[in-house]
Scaffold this active site. Sequence first.
Site, mmCIF file in Angstrom:
data_model
loop_
_atom_site.group_PDB
_atom_site.id
_atom_site.type_symbol
_atom_site.label_atom_id
_atom_site.label_comp_id
_atom_site.label_asym_id
_atom_site.label_seq_id
_atom_site.Cartn_x
_atom_site.Cartn_y
_atom_site.Cartn_z
ATOM 1 N N CYS A 88 0.825 -1.210 0.000
ATOM 2 C CA CYS A 88 0.000 0.000 0.000
ATOM 3 C C CYS A 88 0.871 1.277 0.000
ATOM 4 O O CYS A 88 1.505 1.570 -0.991
ATOM 5 C CB CYS A 88 -0.961 -0.042 1.171
ATOM 6 S SG CYS A 88 -2.398 1.004 0.931
ATOM 7 N N HIS A 128 -3.215 -5.599 2.550
ATOM 8 C CA HIS A 128 -2.841 -5.645 3.976
ATOM 9 C C HIS A 128 -3.253 -6.989 4.573
ATOM 10 O O HIS A 128 -3.714 -7.873 3.864
ATOM 11 C CB HIS A 128 -3.597 -4.556 4.735
ATOM 12 C CG HIS A 128 -3.148 -3.172 4.446
ATOM 13 N ND1 HIS A 128 -1.939 -2.669 4.855
ATOM 14 C CD2 HIS A 128 -3.764 -2.172 3.770
ATOM 15 C CE1 HIS A 128 -1.829 -1.411 4.467
ATOM 16 N NE2 HIS A 128 -2.916 -1.080 3.809
HETATM 17 N N1 GLN Z 1 -2.231 6.777 2.592
HETATM 18 C C1 GLN Z 1 -2.301 5.941 1.393
HETATM 19 C C2 GLN Z 1 -3.725 5.908 0.825
HETATM 20 O O1 GLN Z 1 -4.660 6.232 1.538
HETATM 21 C C3 GLN Z 1 -1.865 4.531 1.718
HETATM 22 C C4 GLN Z 1 -2.809 3.844 2.696
HETATM 23 C C5 GLN Z 1 -2.262 2.541 3.253
HETATM 24 O O2 GLN Z 1 -1.057 2.322 3.307
HETATM 25 N N2 GLN Z 1 -3.205 1.694 3.717
HETATM 26 O O3 GLN Z 1 -3.909 5.530 -0.324
#
Ligand code: GLN
Length: 251
Positions: A95, A195
């Site tokens: 992510c 995740h």
């Molecule tokens: N902040 C980034 C987004 O919202 C990555 C989010 C994350 O790592 N879950 O796309």
Amino acid sequence: MRKLKICHLYPEVLNLYGDRGNIRCLQKRLEWRGISCEVKKVGLGDKDPLTDYDLFFIGGGQDFEQEVLLEDLRSGKGASIKAAADDGKTFLCICGGYQMMGQYYETHEGVKCEFIGAADFYTQGGDTRMIGNYAFQLGKESGGSTVVGFENHSGRTYLGSGVQPLGTVMKGYGNNGEDQTEGVRFHNVFGTYSHGPVLPKNPEFSDWLLETALVRRYGRADLEPLEDAFERAAHDTMLERVCKGTAGREE
Ligand code: GLN
């Protein structure tokens, strides 16, 4: 005894949804095969040339945490990360850690995070979040297995014309909810929105990463099969729920 060295980048900043569990999974799947594994954390301000590792892991983070990284990346660590990727080292980037490997991430509020540019892709923050259990099929260059995971991102990632996705979305949003791509795959870098941590219930993907790192270090992998009945049951249960639409998604 064979050994792999794993670098856990930015553990204090990028670690949403227990992403560090991916490292425990890799470590155990090596140790269960009699292959030793050394894990070193490299965080903000740590000086390390990043040349002595076989595998790098970068977890996910919220927008402001990604902004925190910028100065450290500019201090030279960004160039070292890119050099390691160019040198064929194995990366698993989750992510925000995945977004960081691209050219930039512009948050919905208009903050433009100039990132590493290890490959031609960028991310644009959106006004809604893409959240839920999802599934995708890995490309054949990543083994072709199915992966089940959990996504939560506002970022929409768009791959450059010559950049391969990690896989194709079966159910869920993936990179941007538009082009059915999920993640990115270049050199030996594996980027995904998944995740969870993603690896424990995706044993084939886990072993593909380990084989990639072992082949680069030793020329061959020779990974003995593990008794993965429990992991496969978790995978198959979630895959069925995701595909049936009973796994919990915010549509
Ligand atoms: N902040 C980034 C987004 O919202 C990555 C989010 C994350 O790592 N879950 O796309």
